[in-house]
Design an enzyme around this catalytic site. Structure first.
Site, PDB file in Angstrom:
ATOM      1  N   SER A  39      12.283   5.207  -5.225  1.00 59.09           N
ATOM      2  CA  SER A  39      11.852   4.595  -4.030  1.00 59.09           C
ATOM      3  C   SER A  39      11.466   3.204  -3.799  1.00 59.09           C
ATOM      4  CB  SER A  39      10.430   5.114  -3.669  1.00 59.09           C
ATOM      5  OG  SER A  39       9.452   5.302  -4.534  1.00 59.09           O
ATOM      6  N   HIS A 242       3.574   1.570  -1.598  1.00 61.60           N
ATOM      7  CA  HIS A 242       4.970   1.312  -1.731  1.00 61.60           C
ATOM      8  C   HIS A 242       5.296   0.099  -1.140  1.00 61.60           C
ATOM      9  CE1 HIS A 242       6.019   5.169  -2.979  1.00 61.60           C
ATOM     10  NE2 HIS A 242       7.283   5.015  -3.321  1.00 61.60           N
TER      11      HIS A 242
END
Length: 260
Positions: A39, A242
């Site tokens: 990711s 993230h």
């Protein structure tokens, strides 16, 4: 290892962006670039996504790099991927004509998400979860990275390979995140775990003659709980923990270009 000719091609292309007019660049052979990984490579958190299942974003650093180099781009990085997923589903994109490969992988193999979850859970001691992630990083991950890197070498023996690491998540100066449930001490402990993971990935990459792009310096001053964070903290509206689009453009992209 026979990567020098292809590596020189990639480096020359990068220099050409600075020194050669656009019209002349258009006449040069395009670099065949493949982006592998999880990711942090697909762009989870950067949005919007061209592939919802893998959360691939054109604001992710591989897509930005491909545009910067004018490369022929194959984007197979996928959110949630482990080293096993790379071997089963991603390396098929590589072949002998591949010039450049970037890969960021390893965090999901060691249960890093579980460690973060433990730390954001109120009244829970997350040190054991971090220690378990570190154990997996030092005892289990090297063999898994070895398998992935060997497969990349086998499929694309002349490619320049850049391995990307992970940033430290927290500024560790205040308790802004998750309603203050992550203490400064826990943030510091998470950052130590991130350093352990980075060291393992760097050693494995360099053992194969790959270039390691360390992003920790670029993200310094832009961690969660800093004044200008390039990472999502606890959130229900995006992908937590993230990089934002700014983390890819301001953090990852300069690190990879510097590595090239």
């Amino acid at each position: 290892m026979h990567r020098l000719p292809r590596a020189a091609t990639v480096a020359a292309a990068a220099l050409a962006l600075l020194a050669v007019p656009i019209a002349a660049q258009a006449q040069a052979p395009a670099i065949d670039y493949v982006a592998l990984g999880d990711s942090y490579s697909s762009g989870s958190g950067a949005g919007p996504y061209t592939d919802a299942a893998c959360q691939r974003s054109l604001k992710a650093h591989p897509a930005l790099l491909a545009a910067e180099l004018g490369a022929e781009f194959t984007f197979v990085a996928c959110g949630g991927a482990t080293t096993d997923d790379v071997l089963a589903e991603q390396v098929q994109a590589l072949d002998a004509e591949t010039d450049l490969v970037t890969i960021g992988i390893g965090g999901n193999d060691i249960g890093w998400t579980e460690a973060i979850t433990a730390c954001i859970t109120p009244f829970q001691n997350c040190t054991p979860a971090i220690q378990e992630a570190e154990r997996k990083a030092t005892e289990e991950l090297p063999a898994k990275l070895e398998a992935v890197y060997t497969e990349i070498e086998t499929r694309s023996p002349d490619a320049e390979v850049v391995v990307t690491g992970y940033p430290r998540l927290f500024a560790a100066r205040n308790t802004c995140d998750a309603f203050g449930s992550i203490s400064i001490a826990e943030q510091q402990r998470m950052n130590v775990g991130a350093d352990v993971l980075s060291a393992v990935i760097q050693e494995a990459a360099e053992a194969h003659g790959f270039t390691y792009a360390d992003v920790r310096d670029e993200f310094t001053g832009h961690e969660i709980c800093s004044q200008q964070p390039w990472l999502h903290g606890f959130t229900l509206t995006d992908v937590p923990y993230h990089p934002k689009a700014s983390g890819h453009s301001g953090g990852y992209l300069p690190a990879v270009l510097g590595a090239l």
